[in-house]
Design a protein around this motif. Structure first.
Motif, mmCIF file in Angstrom:
data_model
loop_
_atom_site.group_PDB
_atom_site.id
_atom_site.type_symbol
_atom_site.label_atom_id
_atom_site.label_comp_id
_atom_site.label_asym_id
_atom_site.label_seq_id
_atom_site.Cartn_x
_atom_site.Cartn_y
_atom_site.Cartn_z
ATOM 1 N N PHE A 198 27.135 44.802 47.005
ATOM 2 C CA PHE A 198 27.974 45.003 45.820
ATOM 3 C C PHE A 198 27.542 43.986 44.771
ATOM 4 O O PHE A 198 27.413 42.796 45.078
ATOM 5 C CB PHE A 198 29.451 44.814 46.165
ATOM 6 C CG PHE A 198 29.927 45.778 47.218
ATOM 7 C CD1 PHE A 198 30.392 47.040 46.868
ATOM 8 C CD2 PHE A 198 29.892 45.437 48.554
ATOM 9 C CE1 PHE A 198 30.802 47.932 47.846
ATOM 10 C CE2 PHE A 198 30.304 46.317 49.536
ATOM 11 C CZ PHE A 198 30.765 47.574 49.176
ATOM 12 N N THR A 199 27.320 44.453 43.573
ATOM 13 C CA THR A 199 26.844 43.590 42.493
ATOM 14 C C THR A 199 27.736 43.779 41.278
ATOM 15 O O THR A 199 28.046 44.913 40.900
ATOM 16 C CB THR A 199 25.389 43.944 42.120
ATOM 17 O OG1 THR A 199 24.575 43.846 43.289
ATOM 18 C CG2 THR A 199 24.853 43.005 41.045
ATOM 19 N N ILE A 200 28.140 42.653 40.679
ATOM 20 C CA ILE A 200 28.891 42.738 39.424
ATOM 21 C C ILE A 200 27.906 42.496 38.288
ATOM 22 O O ILE A 200 27.116 41.551 38.310
ATOM 23 C CB ILE A 200 30.074 41.740 39.407
ATOM 24 C CG1 ILE A 200 30.962 41.997 38.193
ATOM 25 C CG2 ILE A 200 29.628 40.293 39.498
ATOM 26 C CD1 ILE A 200 32.331 41.336 38.280
ATOM 27 N N THR A 201 27.944 43.399 37.341
ATOM 28 C CA THR A 201 26.923 43.378 36.294
ATOM 29 C C THR A 201 27.519 43.876 34.991
ATOM 30 O O THR A 201 28.606 44.461 34.974
ATOM 31 C CB THR A 201 25.715 44.245 36.712
ATOM 32 O OG1 THR A 201 24.690 44.132 35.727
ATOM 33 C CG2 THR A 201 26.098 45.712 36.871
ATOM 34 N N ASP A 202 26.807 43.652 33.904
ATOM 35 C CA ASP A 202 27.287 44.148 32.605
ATOM 36 C C ASP A 202 27.364 45.676 32.624
ATOM 37 O O ASP A 202 26.489 46.345 33.160
ATOM 38 C CB ASP A 202 26.342 43.713 31.481
ATOM 39 C CG ASP A 202 26.486 42.238 31.167
ATOM 40 O OD1 ASP A 202 27.479 41.623 31.644
ATOM 41 O OD2 ASP A 202 25.609 41.700 30.481
ATOM 42 N N LYS B 213 30.987 45.818 35.450
ATOM 43 C CA LYS B 213 31.238 46.835 36.469
ATOM 44 C C LYS B 213 30.691 46.329 37.803
ATOM 45 O O LYS B 213 29.867 45.410 37.833
ATOM 46 C CB LYS B 213 30.584 48.166 36.100
ATOM 47 C CG LYS B 213 29.062 48.114 36.036
ATOM 48 C CD LYS B 213 28.485 49.483 35.667
ATOM 49 C CE LYS B 213 26.957 49.435 35.622
ATOM 50 N NZ LYS B 213 26.374 50.752 35.294
ATOM 51 N N ILE B 214 31.170 46.914 38.876
ATOM 52 C CA ILE B 214 30.638 46.598 40.199
ATOM 53 C C ILE B 214 29.914 47.834 40.714
ATOM 54 O O ILE B 214 30.463 48.950 40.689
ATOM 55 C CB ILE B 214 31.760 46.200 41.178
ATOM 56 C CG1 ILE B 214 32.422 44.900 40.711
ATOM 57 C CG2 ILE B 214 31.209 46.036 42.598
ATOM 58 C CD1 ILE B 214 33.675 44.528 41.485
ATOM 59 N N LEU C 140 31.026 51.599 41.283
ATOM 60 C CA LEU C 140 32.176 51.592 42.188
ATOM 61 C C LEU C 140 33.450 51.244 41.424
ATOM 62 O O LEU C 140 34.482 51.891 41.574
ATOM 63 C CB LEU C 140 31.956 50.587 43.322
ATOM 64 C CG LEU C 140 33.033 50.553 44.382
ATOM 65 C CD1 LEU C 140 32.917 51.790 45.277
ATOM 66 C CD2 LEU C 140 32.917 49.284 45.228
ATOM 67 N N VAL C 141 33.377 50.188 40.611
ATOM 68 C CA VAL C 141 34.506 49.778 39.759
ATOM 69 C C VAL C 141 33.944 49.552 38.358
ATOM 70 O O VAL C 141 32.920 48.871 38.209
ATOM 71 C CB VAL C 141 35.166 48.474 40.265
ATOM 72 C CG1 VAL C 141 36.331 48.079 39.363
ATOM 73 C CG2 VAL C 141 35.624 48.618 41.710
ATOM 74 N N ALA D 32 29.601 36.280 36.471
ATOM 75 C CA ALA D 32 30.762 36.818 37.168
ATOM 76 C C ALA D 32 30.472 36.774 38.660
ATOM 77 O O ALA D 32 29.327 36.756 39.092
ATOM 78 C CB ALA D 32 31.019 38.231 36.700
ATOM 79 N N ASP D 33 31.538 36.780 39.433
ATOM 80 C CA ASP D 33 31.414 36.538 40.868
ATOM 81 C C ASP D 33 32.056 37.695 41.631
ATOM 82 O O ASP D 33 33.125 38.173 41.269
ATOM 83 C CB ASP D 33 32.140 35.225 41.175
ATOM 84 C CG ASP D 33 31.941 34.771 42.604
ATOM 85 O OD1 ASP D 33 31.168 35.415 43.331
ATOM 86 O OD2 ASP D 33 32.573 33.771 42.982
ATOM 87 N N VAL D 34 31.391 38.156 42.689
ATOM 88 C CA VAL D 34 31.990 39.171 43.551
ATOM 89 C C VAL D 34 31.761 38.753 45.004
ATOM 90 O O VAL D 34 30.708 38.207 45.340
ATOM 91 C CB VAL D 34 31.404 40.575 43.279
ATOM 92 C CG1 VAL D 34 29.930 40.650 43.596
ATOM 93 C CG2 VAL D 34 32.172 41.638 44.034
ATOM 94 N N ALA D 35 32.771 38.952 45.820
ATOM 95 C CA ALA D 35 32.670 38.555 47.220
ATOM 96 C C ALA D 35 33.352 39.590 48.109
ATOM 97 O O ALA D 35 34.355 40.196 47.725
ATOM 98 C CB ALA D 35 33.308 37.182 47.432
ATOM 99 N N ILE D 36 32.779 39.775 49.307
ATOM 100 C CA ILE D 36 33.355 40.686 50.294
ATOM 101 C C ILE D 36 34.226 39.891 51.252
ATOM 102 O O ILE D 36 33.836 38.814 51.710
ATOM 103 C CB ILE D 36 32.232 41.389 51.097
ATOM 104 C CG1 ILE D 36 31.346 42.208 50.168
ATOM 105 C CG2 ILE D 36 32.814 42.264 52.203
ATOM 106 C CD1 ILE D 36 30.037 42.630 50.797
ATOM 107 N N LEU D 37 35.391 40.424 51.550
ATOM 108 C CA LEU D 37 36.281 39.808 52.533
ATOM 109 C C LEU D 37 36.284 40.646 53.810
ATOM 110 O O LEU D 37 36.095 41.848 53.775
ATOM 111 C CB LEU D 37 37.700 39.706 51.988
ATOM 112 C CG LEU D 37 37.867 39.026 50.622
ATOM 113 C CD1 LEU D 37 39.334 38.989 50.242
ATOM 114 C CD2 LEU D 37 37.280 37.626 50.627
#
Lengths: 159, 152
Positions: free
Chosen positions: B147-151, B67-68, B108-109, B23-28
């Motif tokens: 921020f990390t997206i993980t199981d 989750k993030i 966080l999420v 999964a991918d997470v990015a900051i804008l």
């Protein structure tokens, strides 16, 4: 054969690209800055001290007021609170002392003049409050007068 | 040789593709700066907030619920920094409330489903809040927030 190598390279390139685009984390910089804060306020508003009576044979009785106070917020170190009036010449005597001080140390009673004098010392990284005990006195020889003082309290560097 | 090449290509593609199956997470919108400048006399300085940052995330159809999590690299900050995910895109996760950032990751999420595609990524606004007390004095905390997206 040449075509096969080309297809292989393309497949590998696409797969590598997908790897490069995937990221399970990202970070950024968050900066929290706190500036110097030295805030002071007078509570209780304006006051009037009236000297209106005396015992026969004595100078007039003093007038007092303790309805006002100070509040302060200071996140710096080595500060004090001074007091001064805008009046340079007046016949009576006006004094003030900080009482019930939190967030500092009360100085001795101050005879107010247009030169700033210490009211509270030892103010550092603190919230603070005090009560202002005013005292006005006059002698019979000073006669009558009415003077409106603008009293200024200042947070300043302790020397 | 003709049979080896396609097999090799397929194997490599599967292998490399599996590496990319994260999964991918990015900051804008880049870095954030919060400045506390004033206070009412007799009161602690009020908190300041910033909502310029956003997160985007995607998941694969084969992913488990994700989750993030958020954390800072700064141990022992002078001031309190918290972040909350708000305005989360519908169906893409649930906000876990305000997180006081520390070096320990915090949710966080949560409940991020599988199959969030790059063309319609999950998004949220990052609501940062910084607060200070007078005892913290004046100064600056520099955080690198990850921020990390993980199981889940």
């Amino acid at each position: 054969m040449k075509a096969s190598y080309t297809r292989l390279a393309a497949v590998l390139l696409m797969a590598l690209a997908s790897v490069a685009l995937a990221a399970d984390n990202d970070n950024h910089q968050v900066t929290v800055t706190v500036n110097d804060i030295n805030e002071l306020a007078v509570t209780g508003g304006d006051i009037t001290l009236i000297i209106s009576s005396a015992t026969a044979g004595q100078n007039p009785n003093q007038a007092t007021d303790n309805t006002c106070g100070l509040e302060w917020t200071v996140n710096t170190t080595n500060k004090k609170i001074t007091v001064a009036t805008n009046q340079s010449s007046f016949a009576h005597t006006l004094k003030v002392q900080a009482a019930s001080v939190s967030g500092g140390t009360a100085a001795a009673e101050v005879t107010i003049s247009d030169t700033a004098q210490d009211l509270v010392t030892g103010v550092a990284t603190t919230l603070g409050t005090c009560t202002l005990n005013y005292r006005a006195t006059a002698t019979a020889a000073q006669g009558t007068q009415s003077v409106a003082h603008t009293i200024t309290f200042t947070i300043t560097a302790a020397s | 040789m003709k049979r080896i090449l396609p097999t090799l290509a397929a194997t490599a593609a599967i292998f490399l593709s599996s590496l990319g199956q994260a999964a991918d997470v990015a900051i804008l919108n880049g870095d954030v700066s919060l400045t506390i400048t004033t206070a009412a006399a007799g009161q602690q300085p009020p908190a300041v907030t910033d909502e310029t940052g956003q997160l985007e995330w995607t998941t694969l159809v084969t992913d488990a619920v994700k989750k993030i999590i958020a954390q800072t690299n700064l141990a022992g900050p002078s001031y309190t920094l918290s972040v909350r995910a708000v305005n989360i895109s519908a169906g893409d996760g649930t906000g876990a409330g305000a997180v006081v950032l520390s070096t320990t990751p915090a949710d966080l999420v949560v409940d991020i489903p599988s199959g969030i595609q790059p063309l319609d990524p999950g998004t949220c606004t990052l609501r940062y809040a910084a607060s200070a007390t007078v005892t913290g004095g004046a100064g600056t905390d520099n955080h690198s927030v990850t921020f990390t997206i993980t199981d889940q």
